[in-house]
Design an enzyme around this catalytic site. Structure first.
Site, short mmCIF file in Angstrom:
data_model
loop_
_atom_site.label_atom_id
_atom_site.label_comp_id
_atom_site.label_asym_id
_atom_site.label_seq_id
_atom_site.Cartn_x
_atom_site.Cartn_y
_atom_site.Cartn_z
N ASN A 10 53.04 37.73 39.94
CA ASN A 10 51.61 37.97 38.96
C ASN A 10 51.36 39.61 38.88
O ASN A 10 51.10 39.94 40.02
CB ASN A 10 50.40 37.21 39.56
CG ASN A 10 49.23 37.49 38.93
OD1 ASN A 10 49.31 38.15 37.80
ND2 ASN A 10 48.29 36.96 39.46
N LYS A 12 49.29 40.95 37.37
CA LYS A 12 47.76 41.40 37.52
C LYS A 12 47.65 42.52 36.36
O LYS A 12 48.78 42.81 35.56
CB LYS A 12 47.08 41.57 38.61
CG LYS A 12 47.46 40.43 39.60
CD LYS A 12 46.56 40.70 40.67
CE LYS A 12 46.66 39.39 41.75
NZ LYS A 12 45.85 39.45 42.92
N HIS A 95 42.87 31.72 37.84
CA HIS A 95 42.95 32.51 38.95
C HIS A 95 41.58 33.18 39.61
O HIS A 95 40.75 33.28 39.04
CB HIS A 95 43.64 33.84 38.48
CG HIS A 95 44.30 34.96 39.65
ND1 HIS A 95 43.49 35.52 40.35
CD2 HIS A 95 45.41 34.79 40.41
CE1 HIS A 95 43.97 36.11 41.50
NE2 HIS A 95 45.40 35.68 41.29
N GLU A 97 40.44 36.02 40.44
CA GLU A 97 39.77 36.83 39.75
C GLU A 97 39.19 36.70 38.42
O GLU A 97 38.22 37.44 38.15
CB GLU A 97 41.04 37.97 39.55
CG GLU A 97 41.39 38.60 41.06
CD GLU A 97 42.77 38.80 41.17
OE1 GLU A 97 43.45 39.15 40.34
OE2 GLU A 97 43.46 39.26 42.34
N GLU A 167 45.59 29.72 46.44
CA GLU A 167 45.41 31.07 46.84
C GLU A 167 44.06 31.37 47.57
O GLU A 167 42.97 31.47 46.75
CB GLU A 167 45.44 31.88 45.48
CG GLU A 167 46.65 31.72 44.74
CD GLU A 167 47.04 33.15 44.00
OE1 GLU A 167 48.02 33.65 44.13
OE2 GLU A 167 46.30 33.53 43.22
N GLY A 173 45.20 40.11 48.27
CA GLY A 173 45.21 41.61 47.99
C GLY A 173 44.43 42.26 49.29
O GLY A 173 44.37 43.47 49.33
N SER A 211 48.70 37.51 49.64
CA SER A 211 49.60 38.55 50.57
C SER A 211 50.77 38.14 51.24
O SER A 211 51.14 38.40 52.35
CB SER A 211 48.47 39.05 51.94
OG SER A 211 47.32 39.81 51.23
N GLY A 233 50.91 41.68 44.87
CA GLY A 233 51.28 43.18 45.12
C GLY A 233 52.80 43.47 45.38
O GLY A 233 53.28 44.19 45.16
P1 13P Z 1 48.45 39.35 46.45
O1 13P Z 1 49.86 39.00 46.87
O2 13P Z 1 48.45 40.83 45.97
O3 13P Z 1 47.62 39.19 47.65
O4 13P Z 1 47.90 38.63 45.44
C1 13P Z 1 48.18 37.11 45.17
C2 13P Z 1 47.81 36.79 43.92
O5 13P Z 1 46.54 36.55 43.54
C3 13P Z 1 48.83 36.04 42.89
O6 13P Z 1 48.32 35.40 41.83
#
Ligand code: 13P
Length: 247
Positions: A10, A12, A95, A97, A167, A173, A211, A233
């Site tokens: 992803n 983002k 998601h 976020e 998640e 993150g 993560s 990430g």
């Molecule tokens: P990270 O791997 O950066 O923690 O993000 C996970 C995520 O939100 C994937 O959709």
């Protein structure tokens, strides 16, 4: 590891045209040389370029959101048919976020999942608790609420067309990963909610996200209930993404 895994990146709101070009060239090689299903979910603006570049590759691609209406006065939104113009396969739905910063509700998530299924898109339905819920020990209720709401009115035969992603918000993150036992336990529980609703025979695909990186991927992905990873990430650097896929 002999099970086939789904390893979906992803992006983002990251990457740009200059970084995506060499990335896709590497991704094609990596995706075409593995038995795992590899994909990326990119910002909308890169979709025409990504669809053209990956058209003869095994790499899957998609986006990070979609509107549940077919068309209309919804400034700034993108419909399922628009995504299908670029042969899109994957759409991240709900998601954390989007739930947190754009007030995406359980009802909206459910409508988006239904629209994806109607149009032949694969929703990647995200769910997971915040730190408060984890610490208060109420996270299973939250998981049950989000998973059940996302599946409201959805028929049993559609479950195979959905990818779920657990998640935990506190692990996204932050560099703080759920332990493999915590992730396994939550995903096993979420799968059991689906079995309770549709019957024991039902199989659902569930990924872990939060993560996930080369150093912890093996341990998480070898857990029996975990069918792959949704990777933020660590998907941005091909070296890291490739190392997760190759292992
Ligand atoms: P990270 O791997 O950066 O923690 O993000 C996970 C995520 O939100 C994937 O959709």
């Amino acid at each position: 590891m002999d099970k086939k895994l789904y390893l979906i990146g992803n992006f983002k709101m990251n990457m740009n045209m200059a970084s995506i070009k060499p990335y896709l060239e590497d991704l094609k090689k990596v995706a075409d040389n593995t038995n795992n299903a590899v994909g990326i979910c990119v910002p909308y603006v890169y979709l025409p370029y990504v669809s053209e570049t990956l058209k003869d590759s095994k790499a899957l691609y998609g986006v990070q959101n979609m509107h549940f209406k077919d068309s209309g006065a919804y400034t700034g939104e993108v419909s399922a048919d628009m995504l299908l113009d670029f042969a899109t396969k994957l759409v991240v739905i709900g998601h954390s976020e989007r739930r947190e910063y754009y007030n995406e509700t359980d009802e909206a998530v459910n409508l988006k999942v239904k629209k994806c299924l109607e149009k032949g898109l694969t929703p990647i339905v995200c769910f997971g608790e915040k730190l408060e819920e984890r610490e208060a020990g109420t996270y299973k209720e939250l998981i049950e609420r989000q998973v059940s709401a996302a599946l409201e009115g959805i028929e049993e035969e559609s479950i195979k067309d959905i990818i779920f992603a657990y998640e935990p918000v506190w692990a996204i993150g932050t560099g703080k990963t759920a332990t493999s036992d915590e992730a396994e336990d939550a995903i096993y529980y979420a799968k059991s909610i689906i079995s309770a609703k549709y019957g024991k025979q039902i199989k659902s695909i569930m990924l872990y996200g939060g993560s996930l990186k080369p150093s912890n991927a093996n341990e998480l992905l070898s857990k029996p209930s975990i069918d792959g990873g949704l990777i933020g990430g660590a998907c941005l650097k091909m070296e890291d993404f490739e190392s997760i896929i190759a292992n």
